[in-house]
Design an enzyme around this catalytic site. Structure first.
Site, short mmCIF file in Angstrom:
data_model
loop_
_atom_site.label_atom_id
_atom_site.label_comp_id
_atom_site.label_asym_id
_atom_site.label_seq_id
_atom_site.Cartn_x
_atom_site.Cartn_y
_atom_site.Cartn_z
N HIS A 43 0.78 -1.21 -0.40
CA HIS A 43 0.18 0.09 0.12
C HIS A 43 0.90 1.68 0.01
O HIS A 43 2.13 0.98 0.45
CB HIS A 43 -0.96 0.00 1.28
N GLY B 201 0.23 -4.73 2.00
CA GLY B 201 -1.19 -5.04 0.87
C GLY B 201 -0.46 -5.95 -0.30
O GLY B 201 -2.20 -6.57 -1.04
N TYR C 195 -5.05 -5.09 10.84
CA TYR C 195 -5.86 -5.16 9.95
C TYR C 195 -7.15 -5.40 9.69
O TYR C 195 -7.45 -5.03 10.99
CB TYR C 195 -4.47 -6.44 8.75
O1 YXS Z 1 13.08 8.53 -0.49
P1 YXS Z 1 12.07 8.12 -2.32
O2 YXS Z 1 11.48 9.55 -1.79
O3 YXS Z 1 13.16 8.07 -2.46
O4 YXS Z 1 11.11 7.18 -1.61
C1 YXS Z 1 11.79 5.66 -1.68
C2 YXS Z 1 10.25 5.37 0.01
O5 YXS Z 1 9.57 6.02 0.36
C3 YXS Z 1 10.22 5.05 -1.69
N1 YXS Z 1 8.70 3.23 -0.65
C4 YXS Z 1 7.10 3.92 -0.50
N2 YXS Z 1 6.73 4.76 -0.76
C5 YXS Z 1 5.09 4.83 -0.54
N3 YXS Z 1 4.77 3.74 0.10
C6 YXS Z 1 5.20 2.60 0.41
N4 YXS Z 1 4.83 1.12 0.33
C7 YXS Z 1 6.89 2.21 -0.18
N5 YXS Z 1 7.85 1.63 -0.55
C8 YXS Z 1 8.99 2.85 -0.77
O6 YXS Z 1 9.61 4.26 -2.54
C9 YXS Z 1 11.29 5.03 -2.21
C10 YXS Z 1 12.59 4.03 -2.24
O7 YXS Z 1 12.66 3.45 -1.87
P2 YXS Z 1 14.00 2.71 -0.41
O8 YXS Z 1 15.01 3.74 -1.03
O9 YXS Z 1 13.49 1.99 1.18
O10 YXS Z 1 13.81 1.58 -1.72
P3 YXS Z 1 15.41 -0.06 -0.87
O11 YXS Z 1 15.33 -1.04 -2.14
O12 YXS Z 1 15.93 0.44 -0.24
O13 YXS Z 1 13.97 -0.60 -0.12
C11 YXS Z 1 12.77 -1.07 -0.73
C12 YXS Z 1 12.11 -1.49 0.27
C13 YXS Z 1 10.36 -1.94 -0.43
C14 YXS Z 1 12.72 -3.32 1.33
C15 YXS Z 1 11.48 -0.72 1.13
O14 YXS Z 1 11.19 0.60 0.16
C16 YXS Z 1 10.19 -0.30 2.20
O15 YXS Z 1 11.02 -1.40 3.25
N6 YXS Z 1 8.97 -0.19 1.67
C17 YXS Z 1 8.33 -0.60 2.78
C18 YXS Z 1 7.76 -1.42 2.78
C19 YXS Z 1 6.59 -1.84 3.53
O16 YXS Z 1 6.53 -2.17 4.70
N7 YXS Z 1 5.24 -1.65 2.67
C20 YXS Z 1 3.83 -2.29 3.71
C21 YXS Z 1 3.00 -0.93 3.27
S1 YXS Z 1 1.13 -0.84 4.14
C22 YXS Z 1 0.69 -1.70 4.02
O17 YXS Z 1 0.72 -2.34 2.37
C23 YXS Z 1 -0.35 -1.88 4.91
C24 YXS Z 1 -1.70 -0.68 4.82
S2 YXS Z 1 0.28 -3.23 6.13
O18 YXS Z 1 0.88 -2.24 5.95
O19 YXS Z 1 -1.12 -3.32 6.59
O20 YXS Z 1 0.51 -4.60 5.40
#
Ligand code: YXS
Length: 263
Positions: free
Chosen positions: A68, A112, A142
């Site tokens: 998400h 998500g 959730y």
């Molecule tokens: O710093 P900039 O502006 O370049 O942005 C970064 C991150 O902030 C952005 N980004 C996201 N923006 C919005 N929503 C996201 N889910 C998201 N994930 C990443 O993308 C730019 C590059 O990310 P960066 O620098 O961290 O890349 P990386 O290669 O070092 O790491 C990739 C990830 C995917 C491991 C890392 O970005 C990460 O851990 N992202 C969050 C993954 C996550 O926790 N997603 C859950 C979202 S909440 C959701 O789905 C539900 C509501 S729930 O939580 O209930 O399941």
């Protein structure tokens, strides 16, 4: 079928539809715009009577989808995962699509997007794929339908481990947990997935449609009383109105570890 979308690519060939996530700058985060395009593409495939739909990222993706879009999680006391939200609508569109939807996974799958994967009927992953369900990491309460997806697909103990830890599981563990049906090398995963889809597409579409609908009805057949539902919603409201919920989202945006206080 001309592609008319901004955040996905939709293709249809030999009665097999393909949706390719196409928002690499946001690591295919499930933005509202992208989710609404997925819903629209499924409607198009339904009109074209596609007998299988494959949902995938671009070849060799490191991140299938980062889940998400955290920037779209509301901070004003609105339920972040209400049934009217695009993520829930997209999951419902996959569940009610009248033919099998297959997730072809390359890279890491988060939050998500993990729910989207297990809402698909089948999933094929490469040895490098991984899956994390992250509400506990981010402080998100959730929702019951999402938790039921995980109970149905993984079983109680594996679902609890993934929700409580919030940490990624690798391909072998995902296979053991039932998240994916097969692990196939990156060089062969497309051929494998499209061969599987082709086999399915040659079977009776009417029989498959009614069998899929029975799976949906029977796996959702968990009657709960209105009191139980209202109890769940009041507990969830306490969480998405809490300081910790705001701390989880703000800590991600500020690129720091969250400091949860339990209130
Ligand atoms: O710093 P900039 O502006 O370049 O942005 C970064 C991150 O902030 C952005 N980004 C996201 N923006 C919005 N929503 C996201 N889910 C998201 N994930 C990443 O993308 C730019 C590059 O990310 P960066 O620098 O961290 O890349 P990386 O290669 O070092 O790491 C990739 C990830 C995917 C491991 C890392 O970005 C990460 O851990 N992202 C969050 C993954 C996550 O926790 N997603 C859950 C979202 S909440 C959701 O789905 C539900 C509501 S729930 O939580 O209930 O399941």
């Amino acid at each position: 079928m001309a592609n008319k979308y901004d955040f996905i690519i939709a293709e249809l060939r030999d009665k097999i539809g393909t949706i390719i996530f196409n928002n690499p700058s946001k690591l295919n985060a499930l933005t509202s715009a992208m989710l609404l395009e997925i819903i629209e593409a499924l409607l198009e495939f339904k009109e074209e009577k596609a007998r299988v739909v494959i949902i995938r990222s671009a070849k060799w993706s490191k991140v299938w989808s980062s889940g998400h879009d955290i920037n779209e999680l509301p901070l004003d006391g609105i339920d972040p995962l209400g049934q009217e939200k695009p993520l829930e609508k997209a999951l419902s569109a996959i569940q009610t699509y009248p033919a099998p939807v297959i997730a072809m996974i390359e890279g890491s799958v988060w939050g998500g997007a993990c729910d989207l994967t297990i809402t698909c009927d089948l999933a094929i992953g490469t040895p490098e794929c991984s899956f994390a369900i992250t509400p506990a990491k981010i402080g998100v309460p959730y929702n019951a339908s999402g938790i039921l997806h995980f109970i149905n697909r993984l079983g109680l103990s594996h679902a609890k481990e993934m929700f409580f830890t919030g940490t990624p599981v690798d391909a072998e563990t995902a296979l053991h947990f039932g998240i994916i049906n097969h692990i196939v090398d990156s060089t062969d995963v497309e051929t494998f997935t499209y061969d599987l889809a082709s086999k399915i597409s040659k079977n009776s579409p009417l029989s498959i449609e009614v069998i899929k609908e029975q799976f949906r009805i029977l796996t959702n057949a968990h009657p709960i009383t209105p009191n139980a539902f209202e109890h769940i919603e009041s507990l969830r409201r306490k969480v998405y109105c809490s300081e910790d919920y705001k701390e989880g989202i703000n800590s991600f945006k500020e690129k720091r570890k969250p400091d949860y206080k339990g209130k």
